[in-house]
Write an enzyme that holds these catalytic residues in place. Structure first.
Site, short mmCIF file in Angstrom:
data_model
loop_
_atom_site.label_atom_id
_atom_site.label_comp_id
_atom_site.label_asym_id
_atom_site.label_seq_id
_atom_site.Cartn_x
_atom_site.Cartn_y
_atom_site.Cartn_z
N LYS A 113 0.85 -1.19 0.00
CA LYS A 113 0.00 0.00 0.00
C LYS A 113 0.89 1.24 0.00
O LYS A 113 1.75 1.41 0.88
CB LYS A 113 -0.89 -0.04 1.25
CG LYS A 113 -2.23 0.64 1.10
CD LYS A 113 -3.09 0.31 2.31
CE LYS A 113 -4.41 1.03 2.28
NZ LYS A 113 -5.12 0.89 3.56
O1 G3P Z 1 -9.07 2.02 4.42
C1 G3P Z 1 -8.88 3.31 4.87
C2 G3P Z 1 -9.63 3.50 6.11
O2 G3P Z 1 -9.09 2.74 7.13
C3 G3P Z 1 -9.80 4.89 6.57
O3 G3P Z 1 -10.96 4.88 7.28
O4 G3P Z 1 -12.56 5.63 8.92
O5 G3P Z 1 -10.12 6.21 9.16
O6 G3P Z 1 -11.50 7.28 7.40
P1 G3P Z 1 -11.31 6.07 8.25
#
Ligand code: G3P
Length: 218
Positions: A88
């Site tokens: 990633k």
């Molecule tokens: O896959 C990316 C994700 O983990 C981000 O999620 O909820 O931190 O915006 P969030």
């Protein structure tokens, strides 16, 4: 649409895997830190542990370097851990260069922190296997994250880009349904959002009635 789980929590990964619907896992440094994993060796072992639970799906492992040489060195180590590891890489200039290098050298990548069609086009041109638009974080800014998924689907189909659109930053079950409607190739979700798809009050009411009636002929 493939279902990935977006966590580094082994119990949650196991639970989603046991449900029989899991196609892969995405992690990021914040999710790893949340699990209290400390030190290079512990992080590497944790990725291998995840690969050993989900044996037939892609596992995204994120680099933390931001310069080309650092990203390449880190990515090579991550990719060597297991055949299912996808490196990633953040959507930055050196990240795009690194994605192209990885593509040319047979290492699959997931371009992360994508918030616009322009960024996604660059990542697709560099050959990223997956491109991760962060829907929830777009919504947080007052824009429409799902609109980005629609836009990417249209562009990728029209242009014949091979990269898979991996909808990330999923915050609820409705996001998953809308991603399916929008034609995302993959949705990476917290366990709660996946399990939320199970719920409907009429199912609970109907089942209670069936079980009650079943007693009549037991
Ligand atoms: O896959 C990316 C994700 O983990 C981000 O999620 O909820 O931190 O915006 P969030």
């Amino acid at each position: 649409m493939k279902f990935f789980i977006d966590t580094a929590n082994l119990a949650q990964i196991q639970e989603a895997h046991d449900l029989g619907i899991l196609d892969g896992v995405t992690t990021n440094p914040s999710l790893m830190a949340k699990e209290g994993i400390k030190g290079h060796d512990a992080v590497m072992k944790h990725y291998v542990d995840i690969c050993n639970i989900v044996t037939n799906g892609d596992i995204s492992a994120e680099v933390v370097s931001t310069d080309f040489d650092g990203i390449i060195a880190e990515g090579k180590k991550l990719a060597a851990l297991h055949k299912n590891i996808v490196v990633k890489v953040p959507m930055i200039k050196d990240g795009v260069k690194a994605i192209k290098w990885f593509t040319d050298n047979g290492i699959r990548t997931n371009c992360t922190l994508v918030f616009s069609a322009g960024q996604a086009i660059l990542a697709a041109k560099a050959g990223a296997a997956y491109i991760s638009p962060f829907i929830g974080r777009v919504d947080d800014t007052g824009w429409d994250g799902m609109e980005l998924i629609h836009q990417l689907r249209q562009i990728f189909t029209m242009q014949g880009f091979k990269s898979e659109i991996l909808a990330a930053s999923i915050r609820n079950s409705m996001h998953i349904i809308k991603c399916a409607e929008a034609g995302a190739d993959v949705c990476t979700c917290p366990l709660d959002s996946i399990l939320g798809l199970l719920k409907h009050p009429l199912t609970d009411i109907g089942l209670a009635k069936f079980l009650e009636d079943a007693k009549k002929f037991a």
